[in-house]
Enzyme design. Structure first.
Site, PDB file in Angstrom:
ATOM      1  N   ASP A 198      22.316  30.650 -59.266  1.00  0.00           N
ATOM      2  CA  ASP A 198      22.226  30.093 -60.615  1.00  0.00           C
ATOM      3  C   ASP A 198      22.211  31.184 -61.694  1.00  0.00           C
ATOM      4  O   ASP A 198      21.322  31.207 -62.541  1.00  0.00           O
ATOM      5  CB  ASP A 198      20.937  29.234 -60.670  1.00  0.00           C
ATOM      6  CG  ASP A 198      20.774  28.498 -61.980  1.00  0.00           C
ATOM      7  OD1 ASP A 198      21.791  28.044 -62.531  1.00  0.00           O
ATOM      8  OD2 ASP A 198      19.629  28.390 -62.451  1.00  0.00           O
ATOM      9  N   ASN A 202      15.490  35.966 -52.129  1.00  0.00           N
ATOM     10  CA  ASN A 202      15.057  34.821 -52.932  1.00  0.00           C
ATOM     11  C   ASN A 202      15.716  33.553 -52.421  1.00  0.00           C
ATOM     12  O   ASN A 202      16.948  33.496 -52.279  1.00  0.00           O
ATOM     13  CB  ASN A 202      15.445  35.008 -54.402  1.00  0.00           C
ATOM     14  CG  ASN A 202      15.072  33.784 -55.234  1.00  0.00           C
ATOM     15  OD1 ASN A 202      13.916  33.592 -55.571  1.00  0.00           O
ATOM     16  ND2 ASN A 202      16.048  32.934 -55.548  1.00  0.00           N
ATOM     17  N   GLU A 203      14.890  32.567 -52.156  1.00  0.00           N
ATOM     18  CA  GLU A 203      15.351  31.236 -51.777  1.00  0.00           C
ATOM     19  C   GLU A 203      16.469  31.219 -50.739  1.00  0.00           C
ATOM     20  O   GLU A 203      17.540  30.644 -50.969  1.00  0.00           O
ATOM     21  CB  GLU A 203      15.779  30.444 -53.014  1.00  0.00           C
ATOM     22  CG  GLU A 203      14.624  30.123 -53.911  1.00  0.00           C
ATOM     23  CD  GLU A 203      14.927  29.035 -54.928  1.00  0.00           C
ATOM     24  OE1 GLU A 203      16.057  28.531 -54.963  1.00  0.00           O
ATOM     25  OE2 GLU A 203      14.018  28.692 -55.687  1.00  0.00           O
ATOM     26  N   ASN A 259       8.724  29.223 -54.934  1.00  0.00           N
ATOM     27  CA  ASN A 259       9.401  28.653 -56.109  1.00  0.00           C
ATOM     28  C   ASN A 259       9.338  27.130 -55.998  1.00  0.00           C
ATOM     29  O   ASN A 259       9.851  26.567 -55.015  1.00  0.00           O
ATOM     30  CB  ASN A 259      10.880  29.058 -56.134  1.00  0.00           C
ATOM     31  CG  ASN A 259      11.079  30.552 -56.314  1.00  0.00           C
ATOM     32  OD1 ASN A 259      10.138  31.281 -56.615  1.00  0.00           O
ATOM     33  ND2 ASN A 259      12.310  31.010 -56.136  1.00  0.00           N
ATOM     34  N   TYR A 272       9.391  23.337 -58.490  1.00  0.00           N
ATOM     35  CA  TYR A 272       9.601  22.761 -59.825  1.00  0.00           C
ATOM     36  C   TYR A 272       9.089  21.334 -59.951  1.00  0.00           C
ATOM     37  O   TYR A 272       9.827  20.448 -60.366  1.00  0.00           O
ATOM     38  CB  TYR A 272      11.092  22.844 -60.173  1.00  0.00           C
ATOM     39  CG  TYR A 272      11.523  24.269 -60.466  1.00  0.00           C
ATOM     40  CD1 TYR A 272      11.402  24.790 -61.742  1.00  0.00           C
ATOM     41  CD2 TYR A 272      12.008  25.093 -59.450  1.00  0.00           C
ATOM     42  CE1 TYR A 272      11.772  26.096 -62.020  1.00  0.00           C
ATOM     43  CE2 TYR A 272      12.371  26.406 -59.720  1.00  0.00           C
ATOM     44  CZ  TYR A 272      12.250  26.895 -61.005  1.00  0.00           C
ATOM     45  OH  TYR A 272      12.599  28.186 -61.290  1.00  0.00           O
ATOM     46  N   TYR A 280      12.658  19.337 -61.235  1.00  0.00           N
ATOM     47  CA  TYR A 280      13.614  18.792 -60.247  1.00  0.00           C
ATOM     48  C   TYR A 280      12.988  17.648 -59.464  1.00  0.00           C
ATOM     49  O   TYR A 280      13.663  16.733 -59.046  1.00  0.00           O
ATOM     50  CB  TYR A 280      14.091  19.889 -59.291  1.00  0.00           C
ATOM     51  CG  TYR A 280      14.896  20.964 -59.993  1.00  0.00           C
ATOM     52  CD1 TYR A 280      16.054  20.647 -60.689  1.00  0.00           C
ATOM     53  CD2 TYR A 280      14.482  22.295 -59.969  1.00  0.00           C
ATOM     54  CE1 TYR A 280      16.779  21.625 -61.353  1.00  0.00           C
ATOM     55  CE2 TYR A 280      15.207  23.273 -60.622  1.00  0.00           C
ATOM     56  CZ  TYR A 280      16.353  22.928 -61.314  1.00  0.00           C
ATOM     57  OH  TYR A 280      17.061  23.895 -61.976  1.00  0.00           O
ATOM     58  N   GLU A 335       8.114  30.956 -59.197  1.00  0.00           N
ATOM     59  CA  GLU A 335       8.954  30.208 -60.136  1.00  0.00           C
ATOM     60  C   GLU A 335       8.374  28.819 -60.336  1.00  0.00           C
ATOM     61  O   GLU A 335       8.073  28.114 -59.368  1.00  0.00           O
ATOM     62  CB  GLU A 335      10.400  30.057 -59.624  1.00  0.00           C
ATOM     63  CG  GLU A 335      11.198  31.332 -59.657  1.00  0.00           C
ATOM     64  CD  GLU A 335      12.665  31.116 -59.272  1.00  0.00           C
ATOM     65  OE1 GLU A 335      13.176  29.986 -59.415  1.00  0.00           O
ATOM     66  OE2 GLU A 335      13.283  32.095 -58.812  1.00  0.00           O
ATOM     67  N   TRP A 371       9.349  30.768 -64.513  1.00  0.00           N
ATOM     68  CA  TRP A 371      10.804  30.913 -64.563  1.00  0.00           C
ATOM     69  C   TRP A 371      11.279  30.353 -65.874  1.00  0.00           C
ATOM     70  O   TRP A 371      11.073  29.185 -66.116  1.00  0.00           O
ATOM     71  CB  TRP A 371      11.464  30.175 -63.388  1.00  0.00           C
ATOM     72  CG  TRP A 371      12.914  30.519 -63.267  1.00  0.00           C
ATOM     73  CD1 TRP A 371      13.978  29.744 -63.624  1.00  0.00           C
ATOM     74  CD2 TRP A 371      13.454  31.735 -62.754  1.00  0.00           C
ATOM     75  NE1 TRP A 371      15.147  30.399 -63.374  1.00  0.00           N
ATOM     76  CE2 TRP A 371      14.857  31.634 -62.835  1.00  0.00           C
ATOM     77  CE3 TRP A 371      12.902  32.918 -62.237  1.00  0.00           C
ATOM     78  CZ2 TRP A 371      15.712  32.646 -62.425  1.00  0.00           C
ATOM     79  CZ3 TRP A 371      13.749  33.921 -61.834  1.00  0.00           C
ATOM     80  CH2 TRP A 371      15.132  33.775 -61.928  1.00  0.00           C
ATOM     81  N   LYS A 416      15.387  27.739 -69.100  1.00  0.00           N
ATOM     82  CA  LYS A 416      13.959  27.731 -68.736  1.00  0.00           C
ATOM     83  C   LYS A 416      13.199  28.900 -69.356  1.00  0.00           C
ATOM     84  O   LYS A 416      12.027  29.120 -69.056  1.00  0.00           O
ATOM     85  CB  LYS A 416      13.795  27.726 -67.220  1.00  0.00           C
ATOM     86  CG  LYS A 416      14.292  26.428 -66.578  1.00  0.00           C
ATOM     87  CD  LYS A 416      13.799  26.231 -65.172  1.00  0.00           C
ATOM     88  CE  LYS A 416      14.402  24.988 -64.557  1.00  0.00           C
ATOM     89  NZ  LYS A 416      15.845  25.108 -64.270  1.00  0.00           N
TER      90      LYS A 416
HETATM   91  C1  GCB Z   1      15.465  28.607 -58.486  1.00  0.00           C
HETATM   92  C2  GCB Z   1      16.230  29.874 -58.367  1.00  0.00           C
HETATM   93  C3  GCB Z   1      16.677  30.403 -59.717  1.00  0.00           C
HETATM   94  C4  GCB Z   1      17.168  29.267 -60.598  1.00  0.00           C
HETATM   95  C5  GCB Z   1      16.019  28.297 -60.796  1.00  0.00           C
HETATM   96  C6  GCB Z   1      16.418  27.090 -61.662  1.00  0.00           C
HETATM   97  O1  GCB Z   1      14.745  28.200 -57.633  1.00  0.00           O
HETATM   98  O2  GCB Z   1      15.522  30.862 -57.669  1.00  0.00           O
HETATM   99  O3  GCB Z   1      17.698  31.338 -59.504  1.00  0.00           O
HETATM  100  O4  GCB Z   1      17.651  29.727 -61.817  1.00  0.00           O
HETATM  101  O5  GCB Z   1      15.605  27.815 -59.572  1.00  0.00           O
HETATM  102  O6  GCB Z   1      16.245  27.143 -62.870  1.00  0.00           O
HETATM  103  O7  GCB Z   1      16.929  26.134 -61.095  1.00  0.00           O
END
Ligand code: GCB
Length: 564
Positions: A155, A389-390, A440, A442, A446, A478, A523, A542
């Site tokens: 992303d 990462n992820e 991470n 959300y 999400y 994040e 993030w 974000k």
């Molecule tokens: C994540 C990723 C990051 C993205 C973020 C998002 O988990 O590590 O690269 O930018 O989510 O904003 O979706």
């Protein structure tokens, strides 16, 4: 390899500036442009076909060398070229480098002209596959992020170019090649161990730390010395005490042949139980996942932007950041040493998918990790390595993939913990390998969009489950919400500044109620450019700051929350 510097025995000059760029579009149309170094080329022009170009491009320029450099060995040092570089001088192929964020150098001595132009050409290729780090170029039907333009599986925009400084420098026939500084604490003494190796022949080094001086003989082209500093001033967050180190190299006649000026911070890191200790005291990470990203220059290193970022992080009372999702420029780490910020330093392995990894992927990953540790080892600000990462770490083969990488970190550096940043806990197959669990998640974005209370409960139960399972200290690396600066709503609704503020502050309360949570990284520090797709509007929003580095509403509240 040491980062070039100007000193009494070395010369240094910059090749930054305006270069020539040639692109071949669809194998037939050649476009010639002027290009800036350092910068990504993508956002300099007005054509989409250039901006999204992912084939080979040719960077070139001429330069002249002063007669004063005759008799010296001349090297060219690139701080970073993304993704693959193939370098030519006056028609001679010097070599190649793969992965876009660590330095590499070549010896030009034999090929240089003194009385006429030298012609430098770099073929830069940004073509990501299953074998590269990061990966891209395949479609996993079970994964949602499949429709990006340009097409990548991560992303952020796949910026390309000579992103950091290019230097020419000289050394004598014998020179210091590598220096490693380790520090420890013994009561009120700082204990500093300095190891180094040399190329060529030399008989001794003189090491000076302020008024402390010592001479060490060279054996098998290397040296090692431990020095005690009484009543040492330790390096820590917000207390960036740095000591100057001078190493002078002498030949058997007592002539000085090389010199190195470094600086170091005395500090000790341990992960004990639930805690991350710096100099024996628990540390709590407050800060951000960042990006190297700015309008027009893309991922190009820029001192003014770097300083603005540190001033903003200081203003908001942050104490740390993660170099998501790749190693950042050496200038940024220098600033972190000087401002006293904690850095989690990450390899470029973002979004690994083990259905597609090959032996070559792992080989490239190991090389990138080795180059990162080699480059950043002497920075006191770097307190932990992040190997990825992820990744798709819910996949069974994640553990087997990461084992050799963790082993490599432990072999190269016994002084720092190692982590991996996961979005798949508690289903992560590899997290047991690491010293700290970075997550991470959300909730409120999400998952459970728009529902802050439910998001809090989700985070609460997730943290409990993850801690029960892995028994590691946790950093939330994040969390957050896309927020279009200037959009307001009462009651708070997604995309508004109020929603970002409410969600972030409420989730922080949950994190702070758990004794094993040792950090909150939002993030993102600032909005940043991504590929185009239906969930992004003019990039990822974000940021706590806009892409131009102005605060959104949440910034003022975080400044208060992060006091002390
Ligand atoms: C994540 C990723 C990051 C993205 C973020 C998002 O988990 O590590 O690269 O930018 O989510 O904003 O979706």
């Amino acid at each position: 390899m040491l980062r070039p510097q100007q000193n009494s025995k070395r010369n240094l000059t910059s090749l930054n500036g305006v270069w020539d760029l040639e692109l071949l579009i669809n194998n037939d149309k050649s476009i010639n442009k002027k290009v800036a170094v350092p910068a990504s080329f993508n956002d300099l022009y007005t054509d989409d076909e250039i901006r999204t170009h992912s084939g080979k491009v040719l960077y070139s320029r001429k330069f002249r060398i002063s007669d004063d450099w005759k008799g010296k060995n001349i090297f060219i040092y690139f701080e970073a070229v993304s993704y693959h570089a193939s370098v030519y001088i006056n028609g001679h192929h010097l070599g190649e480098h793969e992965t876009g964020y660590t330095p590499f150098e070549f010896d030009l001595t034999k090929h240089i002209n003194f009385d006429s132009d030298n012609f430098l050409e770099i073929i830069v290729h940004h073509h990501l596959t299953a074998d590269t780090i990061p990966q891209s170029g395949f479609v996993d039907k079970e994964w949602i992020f499949n429709t990006h333009y340009p097409d990548v599986i991560f992303d952020f925009f796949p910026y390309t170019g000579i992103h950091r400084n290019v230097h020419l420098y000289t050394v004598n026939d014998s020179f210091l090649n590598n220096i490693k500084i380790d520090t420890d604490i013994n009561a009120t003494d700082g204990v500093v161990t300095i190891k180094g190796n040399i190329i060529g022949n030399a008989s001794k080094v003189k090491i000076s730390i302020n008024e402390i001086q010592t001479e060490v003989l060279i054996k098998d082209n290397s040296f090692c010395e431990t020095i005690s500093i009484p009543e040492a001033k330790l390096w820590n967050v917000g207390e960036p005490n740095l000591y100057p180190l001078k190493i002078e190299l002498f030949d058997s006649h007592g002539n000085k042949i090389d010199e190195r000026l470094e600086r170091f911070g005395i500090r000790k890191i341990e992960v004990r139980g639930n805690q991350f200790l710096i100099n024996g005291k628990p540390a709590y990470f407050k800060g951000f996942g960042k990006h190297e990203d700015f309008p027009i220059i893309g991922k190009g290193n820029n001192d003014a932007v770097n300083i603005r970022d540190f001033e903003l992080m200081k203003w908001i009372n942050a104490n740390s950041f993660r170099t998501a999702h790749y190693p950042y420029s050496e200038d940024i780490l220098d600033l972190a040493d000087e401002y006293g910020f904690l850095v989690i330093s990450e390899t470029p392995a973002v979004s690994l998918n083990f259905k597609f990894t090959t032996d070559k992927t792992l080989e490239v990953h190991k090389k990138a990790l080795g180059e990162l540790i080699e480059r950043d080892y002497n920075h006191p600000c770097v307190v932990m390595w992040s190997v990825a990462n992820e990744p798709q770490s819910q996949q069974k083969n994640a553990k087997a993939y990461f084992e050799p990488l963790v082993e490599q970190v432990k072999l190269m550096d016994q002084s720092r913990p190692v982590t991996m940043v996961s979005c798949f806990v508690p289903n992560d197959e590899s997290m047991h390998l690491f010293d700290v669990c970075c997550i991470n998640k959300y909730p409120g974005w999400y998952e459970l969009p728009g529902q802050i209370n439910a998001a809090k409960q989700r985070l609460d139960s997730l943290l409990e489950e993850v801690y029960q399972k892995y028994n590691l200290p946790i950093i939330i690396t994040e969390f957050g919400a896309d927020t279009y600066a200037g959009v307001h709503s009462l009651p708070a609704e997604m995309w508004s500044e109020e929603y970002q503020k409410d969600l972030i502050l409420e989730l922080i309360e949950v994190m702070r109620s758990k004794p094993y949570v040792i950090g909150e990284h939002i993030w993102n520090f600032a909005d940043f450019r991504t590929s185009q797709n239906h969930i992004r509007c003019n990039g990822n929003k974000k940021g706590v700051f806009t892409r131009e580095r102005q605060p959104k509403l949440v910034a003022h509240f975080l400044k208060e929350k992060w006091k002390n």
